[in-house]
Each structure stands twice: as C-alpha cells, then as structure tokens.
Design a protein around this motif. Structure first.
Motif, mmCIF file in Angstrom:
data_model
loop_
_atom_site.group_PDB
_atom_site.id
_atom_site.type_symbol
_atom_site.label_atom_id
_atom_site.label_comp_id
_atom_site.label_asym_id
_atom_site.label_seq_id
_atom_site.Cartn_x
_atom_site.Cartn_y
_atom_site.Cartn_z
ATOM 1 N N LEU A 173 0.825 -1.203 0.000
ATOM 2 C CA LEU A 173 0.000 0.000 0.000
ATOM 3 C C LEU A 173 0.861 1.255 0.000
ATOM 4 O O LEU A 173 0.550 2.245 -0.673
ATOM 5 C CB LEU A 173 -0.928 -0.007 1.218
ATOM 6 C CG LEU A 173 -2.027 -1.063 1.235
ATOM 7 C CD1 LEU A 173 -2.696 -1.123 2.595
ATOM 8 C CD2 LEU A 173 -3.056 -0.790 0.144
ATOM 9 N N THR A 174 1.956 1.206 0.741
ATOM 10 C CA THR A 174 2.873 2.348 0.790
ATOM 11 C C THR A 174 3.543 2.559 -0.558
ATOM 12 O O THR A 174 3.648 3.700 -1.045
ATOM 13 C CB THR A 174 3.935 2.127 1.887
ATOM 14 O OG1 THR A 174 3.283 1.916 3.137
ATOM 15 C CG2 THR A 174 4.863 3.328 1.989
ATOM 16 N N LEU A 175 4.005 1.480 -1.163
ATOM 17 C CA LEU A 175 4.679 1.589 -2.465
ATOM 18 C C LEU A 175 3.741 2.144 -3.536
ATOM 19 O O LEU A 175 4.172 2.882 -4.436
ATOM 20 C CB LEU A 175 5.199 0.215 -2.899
ATOM 21 C CG LEU A 175 6.351 -0.369 -2.075
ATOM 22 C CD1 LEU A 175 6.650 -1.796 -2.515
ATOM 23 C CD2 LEU A 175 7.600 0.507 -2.214
ATOM 24 N N MET A 176 2.458 1.804 -3.433
ATOM 25 C CA MET A 176 1.488 2.273 -4.427
ATOM 26 C C MET A 176 0.848 3.598 -4.030
ATOM 27 O O MET A 176 -0.085 4.063 -4.690
ATOM 28 C CB MET A 176 0.428 1.201 -4.654
ATOM 29 C CG MET A 176 0.973 -0.032 -5.356
ATOM 30 S SD MET A 176 -0.302 -1.247 -5.757
ATOM 31 C CE MET A 176 -0.788 -1.752 -4.117
ATOM 32 N N LYS A 177 1.334 4.151 -2.926
ATOM 33 C CA LYS A 177 0.874 5.468 -2.466
ATOM 34 C C LYS A 177 -0.639 5.524 -2.253
ATOM 35 O O LYS A 177 -1.312 6.498 -2.597
ATOM 36 C CB LYS A 177 1.312 6.567 -3.448
ATOM 37 C CG LYS A 177 2.832 6.707 -3.577
ATOM 38 C CD LYS A 177 3.213 7.817 -4.534
ATOM 39 C CE LYS A 177 4.712 8.099 -4.493
ATOM 40 N NZ LYS A 177 5.549 6.907 -4.747
ATOM 41 N N VAL A 178 -1.174 4.467 -1.664
ATOM 42 C CA VAL A 178 -2.593 4.449 -1.312
ATOM 43 C C VAL A 178 -2.786 5.251 -0.032
ATOM 44 O O VAL A 178 -2.150 4.951 0.991
ATOM 45 C CB VAL A 178 -3.090 3.003 -1.110
ATOM 46 C CG1 VAL A 178 -4.520 2.998 -0.573
ATOM 47 C CG2 VAL A 178 -3.012 2.226 -2.414
ATOM 48 N N PRO A 179 -3.614 6.292 -0.042
ATOM 49 C CA PRO A 179 -3.858 7.056 1.193
ATOM 50 C C PRO A 179 -4.522 6.180 2.247
ATOM 51 O O PRO A 179 -5.585 5.603 2.004
ATOM 52 C CB PRO A 179 -4.799 8.185 0.746
ATOM 53 C CG PRO A 179 -4.641 8.264 -0.745
ATOM 54 C CD PRO A 179 -4.337 6.865 -1.196
ATOM 55 N N CYS A 180 -3.880 6.063 3.396
ATOM 56 C CA CYS A 180 -4.404 5.240 4.487
ATOM 57 C C CYS A 180 -4.671 6.131 5.693
ATOM 58 O O CYS A 180 -3.760 6.817 6.185
ATOM 59 C CB CYS A 180 -3.406 4.141 4.854
ATOM 60 S SG CYS A 180 -3.073 2.971 3.515
#
Length: 386
Positions: A173-180
């Motif tokens: 998720l971090t690598l794909m820059k998904v806002p969490c």
C-alpha cells in the motif's frame, strides 16, 4: 480487468486481511483507493493477527460446508500468485497437513478419515488422505515418530505467516501510495454521499460492522463474534515440517510451524465475544496436548497468549452484500469469514472484484458464495445460492 477499474474511486473501511487484500488488488488495477481504519497500521486489533493461517480445505471439510471447502481449494493457488507479486517476502508452504492421534482415540480417527474420504468422493478437486504406518510417518515427519505409529497425510494443503502477510500488504500500500487513514473510526454510510466522490464504498470492518448487518430488515444475518485463543511458542528443539493436528475428543489442537522455530498452537472456539486474556484451563489444555505431540515443547518459551473474536454470520458462512442507493456511492459489505479467513479470502477477493467490475460474479456462483443485492426499491434478492 484493469480497464474496468482505472477511473474508479473506492473507499475501503477496515484494514484487516480482507480490506488490505482488496485495497492492494484495486490499486494494482489502476483504481483510486482510500483506506480507512479505526486502529493502527500494525493491525494489532485485527482478527487476522491472531490466527494460524492454515490453508487446509480437506482438513476443514470435516467441520464446514462444501462451498467453504470449494472456496479453500480455489484459494490455494491464488495465495501463491498473490504472495509472489508482493515486494516483501511472506512465508508460504504447501507441504500438506499431518493428522495424528493417540491409541485411545483410534476410533475417532477412523471416523474422521472416513469423513474426509467421503468428502473427497463428492469433491474430486480434493486429494485423498494417505494412511501412514510407522515407517512412512517417520519419513514424512520424523519428529513425531517416537510417540506415534500411524497417522494421516493430507497432500497439497498449506499455510502462510499471517503477520508477515499483513505487513507485506502494508508495504505494498505504501509503495502504491494508497492514502491510508489510520486511527480513524469511519461510518461507511457517511462516505456514500455524492460530495465525497466515491463510486464504491466497501465495508470490511468485521465485527465493527455489527450495526450494519444486525438491522431489523437483516435479522437473519446475526453477525457475532466467536472467540478463538492461540499460543505462540519458540521451540528450537522441535522440528515439525508442516501443520499438524491432533485428534482428541476433548481438546483437538493444531500446531502450525512458522519460520525461526516459532509454532502457533490453538484449538479453542467459544461462542463468546469476550476479549479478556486466555483462561488458565485453555492454556493448560493446549500446552498439555502439545507436549503429548513432541517432548521438545517442554522447553519451549511462551512468546504470546492471544485471544480474538472472528466475525461470524448466523449460518457460519461468508457473504457479500451489495446495496444500490440513488445519488449515493454503491455499498459492498463483506463479512462472516469466521475461522476460515485465510483459507478462503482469495476466493472472496476474486468474487468481489468480479462484482465491482461487472455487477455479477460467475466465480461466486461456481463456489456457492452467497451474494445478496439490495435494489433501490429496498427489495433484496439472492444473486448466488449458498
């Protein structure tokens, strides 16, 4: 499938196993995804963190429905695909399951074996259990040969490391820059308004979604928690090669060997949403039983005794519910994975992606996954019979 998602905007509420799998899958297909979770990024309060993560459809066929077994069979090769695509390695093993019993429990073992063989006759995708004598048992699992002279071997079953997987999905998720949005309790219904701009809101909150499932018009759903307890041990003197289950009339147990001589031991399943620490009785029974499997557990160090509640619907079967509402984002609710979360979640994932893409799911029909769709008139119908 990518083109169906490339311009879509999705909000996922709940970052346990199912929420993370869906967020990663959608982001990889070009969707714009936002993830909302009331807890922290470490998934400390997720049911997925307190699990053995065994992928054992044949072993589970003794106590669950045929459609769940089919979901488990579908999910095994999918797990390998999913893990191979992750940037961070995750322990995954597919060396079968070993079933053991003590002499006094031989009749129970015979009934268990007969049950599995009947299930294999009904479902040819399952590999039939192999009966082991003392010599073949010593070859397959030499660590237990001194205490047991026979057993059952269930080929092709597997396991993974649940905590490594949760962390690897977070890295993805971090690598794909998904806002969490961590530590942010969110009501999926509030995200559905037009001003938020989402096409879909997906509710993966597990027990956090009780208020949404247990409404008067959904009285039959009865989402509840079923308590489970596991012990994590560090046992360098024990060298089990694969998940091992002990047949016992009072406390059957499973022992799942992970990397670095860590073993996850469990058995208990209690109809309760109590999240208090493990009871003395449960700890004593689990530890006594595990010692009877291998004497090396006597010197094991107890790393953790953990409890958690698994989200469970009235029939103990998973379900996907879809609701359409004028001038609102569509709502998908996924719940009821019960004790089979890791075993069946790739199947649930594939069905959910098909529904999001085209509005129907041939995979759900094939596997017998219940999908309910609420029309704008608020009349529900079942898209896929369980």
């Amino acid at each position: 499938m990518s083109s169906a998602f490339s311009n879509g905007k999705y909000a996922i509420v709940g970052a346990g196993l199912m929420g993370r799998l869906l967020a990663v899958a959608l982001a990889k297909r070009g969707a714009r995804v936002k993830l909302f979770e009331k807890g922290a990024a470490d998934a400390a309060n997720s049911a997925a963190r307190v699990a053995a993560a065994m992928l054992a459809p044949l072993a589970e066929s003794a106590i669950t429905e045929d459609n769940v077994v089919r979901m488990g069979v579908h999910s095994l090769p999918r797990w390998k695909q999913i893990i191979d695509e992750l940037a961070k390695p995750v322990f995954f093993q597919q060396d079968g399951t070993l079933i053991l019993w003590h002499r006094q429990d031989a009749s129970d073992a015979e009934r268990f074996a007969s049950h599995l063989e009947r299930n294999c006759d009904r479902n040819p995708s399952l590999s039939k259990p192999m009966h082991l004598d003392s010599q073949s048992l010593a070859e397959i699992e030499p660590g237990v040969a001194e205490r047991f002279t026979q057993g059952l071997y269930l080929p092709n079953e597997g396991q993974l490391d649940n905590r490594q997987l949760l962390e690897a999905l977070l890295v993805e998720l971090t690598l794909m820059k998904v806002p969490c949005h961590w530590n942010q309790a969110t009501d999926p219904e509030q995200l559905r308004s037009q001003e938020n701009g989402f096409d879909w809101v997906i509710d993966c909150r597990g027990l956090g979604a009780k208020g949404s499932w247990n409404q008067p018009d959904k009285a039959s759903k009865d989402l509840r928690g079923v308590r489970g307890e596991v012990i994590r041990l560090h046992a360098p003197e024990v060298k089990l090669r694969r998940p091992t289950r002990l047949i016992h009339p009072r406390y059957p147990i499973y022992i799942a060997p992970k990397e670095d001589d860590v073993y996850v031991v469990g058995a208990t399943e209690i109809e309760s949403e109590d999240l208090s620490p493990m009871s003395l009785r449960s700890a004593m029974e689990l530890l006594s039983a595990v010692y009877t499997v291998h004497s090396g557990f006597a010197e094991a160090r107890i790393l953790e005794m953990a409890t958690q509640c698994r989200p469970t619907l009235k029939d103990n079967l998973p379900e996907i519910s879809v609701e359409e509402k004028p001038n609102h984002a569509s709502l998908m609710m996924i719940n009821g994975l019960y004790r089979h979360g890791f075993m069946i979640s790739p199947a649930i994932l594939d069905c959910a992606l098909e529904l999001l893409s085209s509005g129907s799911s041939p995979t759900a029909i094939d596997l017998g996954l219940q999908v309910s769709i609420a029309a704008t008139s608020h009349q529900e119908f079942s898209a896929c019979a369980s």
